[in-house]
Design an enzyme around this catalytic site. Structure first.
Site, PDB file in Angstrom:
ATOM      1  N   HIS A   1       0.755  -1.556  -0.131  1.00 57.94           N
ATOM      2  CA  HIS A   1      -0.201  -0.064   0.214  1.00 57.94           C
ATOM      3  C   HIS A   1       1.375   1.242  -0.096  1.00 57.94           C
ATOM      4  O   HIS A   1       0.313   2.136  -0.278  1.00 57.94           O
ATOM      5  CB  HIS A   1      -0.930  -0.201   1.059  1.00 57.94           C
ATOM      6  CG  HIS A   1      -2.159  -0.956   1.439  1.00 57.94           C
ATOM      7  ND1 HIS A   1      -2.232  -2.203   1.272  1.00 57.94           N
ATOM      8  CD2 HIS A   1      -3.488  -0.865   1.086  1.00 57.94           C
ATOM      9  CE1 HIS A   1      -3.061  -2.813   1.572  1.00 57.94           C
ATOM     10  NE2 HIS A   1      -4.058  -2.356   0.216  1.00 57.94           N
ATOM     11  N   GLY A   2       1.623   0.747   0.108  1.00 55.84           N
ATOM     12  CA  GLY A   2       2.971   2.246   0.498  1.00 55.84           C
ATOM     13  C   GLY A   2       3.950   2.103   1.107  1.00 55.84           C
ATOM     14  O   GLY A   2       4.017   1.354   2.091  1.00 55.84           O
TER      15      GLY A   2
END
Length: 234
Positions: A84-85
């Site tokens: 997701h990051g």
């Protein structure tokens, strides 16, 4: 987050139906989950299955010694957080879910929950799972790890109930929608299927009325600025 992720999935599924394809469901009342394992079987199922098939199983899955199985489970969720990051907030989010999955699996295997057979623990289990998940969503959604930690601290250490009354008085319609949404989450799935069947078998004018009410609600509660889907950033 739930409305955003589930909503864009529902639109994709609905468009696919129009074209003759059945993609199945992607969310299955995740906030009714009894534990974290159950949550991930209900939440964003396409992502959960992808993580299982392309991360968990290649790491060795469950056909390894117990410690390796636990590590594989933890690493799968940690990688899911990284996906997701590249931020500490996503690392923390993934690690907490991975740790919770490992702990919950061991407690279930040892029959720990069955020791309280004379209590109906399902409502308590749903309550605890729900709040564990939504508190971690703060880290998922906040600007950074520090902001998320500050918000969590405010919730537990500096919460002012007087703001609840102010919110209800000034945002009555939104408050009613929130309550209705929570009630909908608690409705038995069989009741929802009956309601769906009633709608499908109703006449044209009832369907038209429902459509008009839905459009009016969308217009009434839409924000002034069109918000992009949260998941588009991933």
């Amino acid at each position: 987050i739930y409305c955003d992720f589930s909503g864009y999935s529902d639109m994709a599924i609905g468009i696919a139906w129009i074209m003759g394809y059945d993609l199945g469901i992607n969310f299955n009342s995740p906030y009714k989950a009894l534990n974290i394992t159950d949550f991930w079987r209900r939440w964003h199922m396409s992502l959960s299955l992808w993580l299982r098939d392309y991360v968990y199983i290649p790491l060795g899955g469950g056909r390894v010694p117990t410690w390796r199985k636990d590590l594989n489970l933890f690493l799968t969720m940690l990688i899911g957080g990284f996906w997701h990051g590249a931020s500490w907030k996503f690392v923390f989010w993934g690690a907490m879910h991975g740790g919770a999955l490992v702990v919950q699996k061991h407690l279930s295997e040892q029959g720990w929950f069955k020791k309280f057979y004379f209590f109906d623990l399902k409502p308590v289990a749903v309550f605890c799972t729900f709040h564990f998940v939504v508190l971690l969503w703060v880290y998922f959604r906040a600007e950074n790890f520090e902001v998320a930690t500050h918000m969590i601290g405010k919730v537990f250490l500096d919460f002012d109930w007087s703001f609840v009354n102010v919110f209800i008085q000034n945002r009555t319609a939104i408050f009613v929608m929130i309550v209705l949404g929570l009630i909908y989450q608690l409705i038995n799935l069989s009741w929802i299927e009956r309601l769906k069947s009633f709608y499908l078998n109703s006449n044209f004018w009832i369907k038209m009325l429902v459509l008009l009410i839905t459009i009016q609600l969308v217009i009434q509660f839409k924000s002034e600025v069109v918000q992009p889907f949260i998941y588009f950033q991933f």
